[in-house]
Design an enzyme around this catalytic site. Structure first.
Site, short mmCIF file in Angstrom:
data_model
loop_
_atom_site.label_atom_id
_atom_site.label_comp_id
_atom_site.label_asym_id
_atom_site.label_seq_id
_atom_site.Cartn_x
_atom_site.Cartn_y
_atom_site.Cartn_z
N HIS A 47 0.83 -1.20 0.00
CA HIS A 47 0.00 0.00 0.00
C HIS A 47 0.87 1.26 0.00
O HIS A 47 0.55 2.24 -0.70
CB HIS A 47 -0.93 -0.03 1.22
CG HIS A 47 -1.82 1.16 1.32
ND1 HIS A 47 -1.70 2.09 2.32
CD2 HIS A 47 -2.86 1.58 0.54
CE1 HIS A 47 -2.62 3.03 2.17
NE2 HIS A 47 -3.34 2.74 1.09
N GLU A 50 2.14 1.72 -3.48
CA GLU A 50 1.09 2.26 -4.36
C GLU A 50 1.01 3.78 -4.22
O GLU A 50 0.89 4.51 -5.21
CB GLU A 50 -0.24 1.61 -4.01
CG GLU A 50 -1.45 2.19 -4.72
CD GLU A 50 -2.62 2.42 -3.77
OE1 GLU A 50 -3.15 3.56 -3.77
OE2 GLU A 50 -2.98 1.49 -3.05
N HIS A 51 1.06 4.27 -2.98
CA HIS A 51 1.03 5.71 -2.76
C HIS A 51 2.26 6.40 -3.35
O HIS A 51 2.15 7.45 -4.00
CB HIS A 51 0.97 6.01 -1.25
CG HIS A 51 -0.40 6.00 -0.67
ND1 HIS A 51 -0.97 7.11 -0.09
CD2 HIS A 51 -1.32 5.01 -0.59
CE1 HIS A 51 -2.18 6.81 0.34
NE2 HIS A 51 -2.42 5.53 0.05
N GLU A 127 -4.64 7.75 7.38
CA GLU A 127 -5.61 6.83 6.77
C GLU A 127 -5.90 5.66 7.70
O GLU A 127 -7.05 5.23 7.85
CB GLU A 127 -5.07 6.34 5.43
CG GLU A 127 -6.02 5.44 4.67
CD GLU A 127 -5.46 4.97 3.33
OE1 GLU A 127 -6.14 4.17 2.66
OE2 GLU A 127 -4.33 5.38 2.96
#
Length: 419
Positions: A47, A50-51, A127
């Site tokens: 993740h 991905e960012h 998040e």
């Protein structure tokens, strides 16, 4: 369906699905790696990667990436799942070359600048905090972890705040280099797409990707059990899972139909019994989640402190009733809903490009809509009851609950219904 597939020399597959009437296109890269490919020390790194793919390359700054796609009215986005990571764009037909170039740039030339990484890790920590503060979201992480404890498939996609803060540039770059391999990637385009042109763009943008590296994945072993967390909430968030169907299971479509029949809409059994007849909840639904080697069948409901015991018992009754009492009209209604959802999705180039990429990664080929409809139509009453008996008989369920739980029955009481 005029779908074409070409495999580049390095093993990356290019798939196109032209929709001649459109002036726009959806194009993206799906990578066969996600949270379940991480070690315990790497949890959350897919993740983070991905960012960071959008935070600057050798050729463009983060702002230049955003400006390039928005200057042509397009948009660029990504997501991480447990099985896969996806990067995709939606553009006008003349801007497909730009979209593919941007995708190739962020996936091959990202610099993972330390200052950008430091900032983005804090964004991801926020998040994580937001997810923790959203009970009808975090409940499913707890459910997954309880079903598959101490396994990659059971870990959160986001990881923990401490782990995220601990990732450095070298770890992320190494993970990407070892996992983002051409044979594990699909470039998929739908809409105003020309296959030959897309292949040519792919060779230029992705031809240098490595074809060998780490491809191992730990097999999942379902365990089951219970997670309870007392929280000062107005509602109890309650979820129950049992082992379900994998992507390759013969009952994959049966699982989808049973989920629709039980909790897929306002006419479903759980909605009618728990909400309409008894007023025990506002929200209740059911779904089947599949993975490469396993699956889970899940029911969720949000209810009050005084209603939880009755709700959990009635819910159990309805699940068990499906093992013996299913009507043809219910099956046909659930099949109609599933087919309508499938066919409506085919009107969207973004949905089509994603569906084709995922099928290619999972099955090695693309199923036509007619083939899928045929598989849905093949689901029968007896087959669904047989599958329900396999789901709800002699198993250890997984239960997760958040909220004021003093009136929730014990796990042993809940589990005893399925044994």
């Amino acid at each position: 369906m005029d779908v074409k597939v070409t495999t580049l020399k390095n093993g990356l597959r290019v798939i196109s699905d032209p929709m001649p009437s459109l002036e726009t296109a959806a194009v993206g890269v799906w990578v066969d790696t996600g949270a379940r490919h991480e070690s315990a020390a790497e949890n959350g790194i897919s993740h983070v990667l991905e960012h960071m793919a959008f935070k600057g390359t050798k050729n463009r700054s983060a702002l230049e990436i955003a400006e390039a796609i928005e200057a042509v009215g397009g948009h660029l986005n990504a997501y991480t799942s447990r099985d896969q990571t996806a990067y995709f764009a939606r553009v006008l037909k003349d801007d497909v070359p730009l979209a593919v170039d941007l995708l190739g740039d962020i996936l091959q030339n990202s610099t993972f600048d330390e200052a950008e990484l430091k900032r983005e890790k804090e964004v991801i920590v926020q998040e994580i905090g937001q997810t923790q503060d959203t009970p009808d979201d975090i409940i499913f992480d707890h459910l997954q972890e309880t079903a598959y404890p101490e396994q990659p498939l059971g870990r959160s996609i986001l990881g923990t705040s401490a782990q995220v803060r601990g990732f450095d540039r070298e770890m992320i770059a190494h993970y990407m280099k070892s996992r983002y391999l051409a044979p594990k990637m699909v470039l998929s385009g739908s809409g105003a797409i020309d296959h030959a042109a897309l292949v040519e763009l792919a060779e230029k943008a992705f031809g240098d990707f490595a074809s060998a590296g780490a491809t191992d994945m730990e097999s999942a072993i379902y365990k089951g059990g219970e997670y309870r967390e007392e929280r000062d909430l107005e509602q109890i968030h309650y979820a129950l899972s049992v082992p379900g169907a994998s992507y390759s299971d013969d009952d994959f479509y049966t699982a989808q139909i049973l989920a629709g029949l039980l909790g897929g809409g306002m006419s479903s059994r759980l909605f009618q019994e728990l909400r309409e007849r008894r007023g025990l909840c506002y929200s209740v639904f059911c779904f089947s989640s599949s993975f490469a080697d396993t699956g889970v069948f899940t029911v969720y409901a949000g209810t009050g402190e005084e209603q939880i015991s009755e709700l959990s018992n009635v819910l159990g009754d309805e699940l068990l009733r499906s093992t013996e009492d299913i009507l043809e009209v219910e099956i046909e209604r659930a099949k109609a809903q599933h087919k309508a959802s499938l066919l409506m999705g085919l009107e969207s180039p973004a949905s089509r490009s994603e569906a084709h990429a995922r099928q290619l990664l999972i099955y090695g080929n693309v199923l036509s809509s007619a083939e899928i409809v045929e598989k849905i139509d093949a689901v029968t009453v007896e087959g669904t009851k047989r599958f329900a008996r396999a789901l709800f008989s002699g198993i250890n369920p997984t239960v997760a609950a958040l909220g004021p739980l003093k009136n929730l029955d014990s796990f042993d009481h809940i589990a005893a219904r399925f044994n």
